[in-house]
Scaffold this motif. Sequence first.
Motif, mmCIF file in Angstrom:
data_model
loop_
_atom_site.group_PDB
_atom_site.id
_atom_site.type_symbol
_atom_site.label_atom_id
_atom_site.label_comp_id
_atom_site.label_asym_id
_atom_site.label_seq_id
_atom_site.Cartn_x
_atom_site.Cartn_y
_atom_site.Cartn_z
ATOM 1 N N ARG A 1 -6.443 17.270 -4.807
ATOM 2 C CA ARG A 1 -7.270 16.247 -4.254
ATOM 3 C C ARG A 1 -8.409 16.395 -5.128
ATOM 4 O O ARG A 1 -9.366 16.829 -5.381
ATOM 5 N N VAL A 2 -8.534 14.649 -5.557
ATOM 6 C CA VAL A 2 -9.578 14.651 -6.606
ATOM 7 C C VAL A 2 -10.720 13.565 -6.031
ATOM 8 O O VAL A 2 -11.733 13.603 -6.584
ATOM 9 N N SER A 3 -10.529 13.165 -4.918
ATOM 10 C CA SER A 3 -11.509 12.537 -4.225
ATOM 11 C C SER A 3 -11.199 12.389 -2.656
ATOM 12 O O SER A 3 -9.937 12.732 -2.375
ATOM 13 N N SER A 4 -11.868 11.817 -1.793
ATOM 14 C CA SER A 4 -11.702 11.880 -0.269
ATOM 15 C C SER A 4 -10.347 11.075 -0.069
ATOM 16 O O SER A 4 -9.513 11.410 0.874
ATOM 17 N N GLY A 5 -9.837 9.849 -0.927
ATOM 18 C CA GLY A 5 -8.514 9.369 -0.730
ATOM 19 C C GLY A 5 -7.583 9.416 -1.755
ATOM 20 O O GLY A 5 -6.631 8.537 -1.771
ATOM 21 N N MET A 6 -7.938 10.346 -2.715
ATOM 22 C CA MET A 6 -6.986 10.183 -4.062
ATOM 23 C C MET A 6 -6.621 11.455 -4.165
ATOM 24 O O MET A 6 -7.306 12.591 -4.090
ATOM 25 N N LEU B 1 -6.835 19.947 6.137
ATOM 26 C CA LEU B 1 -5.915 18.873 6.427
ATOM 27 C C LEU B 1 -6.146 17.673 5.735
ATOM 28 O O LEU B 1 -7.450 17.365 5.367
ATOM 29 N N LEU B 2 -5.217 17.115 5.184
ATOM 30 C CA LEU B 2 -5.512 15.653 4.550
ATOM 31 C C LEU B 2 -5.636 14.629 5.722
ATOM 32 O O LEU B 2 -4.911 14.712 6.830
ATOM 33 N N PRO B 3 -6.104 13.514 5.379
ATOM 34 C CA PRO B 3 -6.490 12.334 6.352
ATOM 35 C C PRO B 3 -5.145 11.715 6.555
ATOM 36 O O PRO B 3 -4.161 11.720 5.513
#
Length: 101
Positions: free
Chosen positions: A73-78, A8-10
């Motif tokens: 998803r390339v990083s935690s928020g990107m 799941l995404l944040p």
Amino acid sequence: MAQGRLGLLPQGEYVCALPGSADGSAWQEVEGRNFAITGASSYKAGNGSGTYLMEGKRITFTRGPMKGMRMMRVSSGMLQEVDRGGKLGRLRCHRAGPVSD
């Protein structure tokens, strides 16, 4: 064939932009591409809501106004858009904060 574990995404608001230019701003926000992750596998965009599937780092929007769009998803928020050929595109979306009411 599955690309990895389901995830799941944040939750939060995601702002989408294209890289800018050396003589202008670093990013150019793309009107109408922002969205919010609202719950388990659910999102909301300006013109409706839908669902997504996250397998490993790959995200596929499966229902709603963004149906068919793929991201990585390339990083935690990107997140970065994936084109039809499977290559990373220029559009990037970053988590900008919590979901607003």
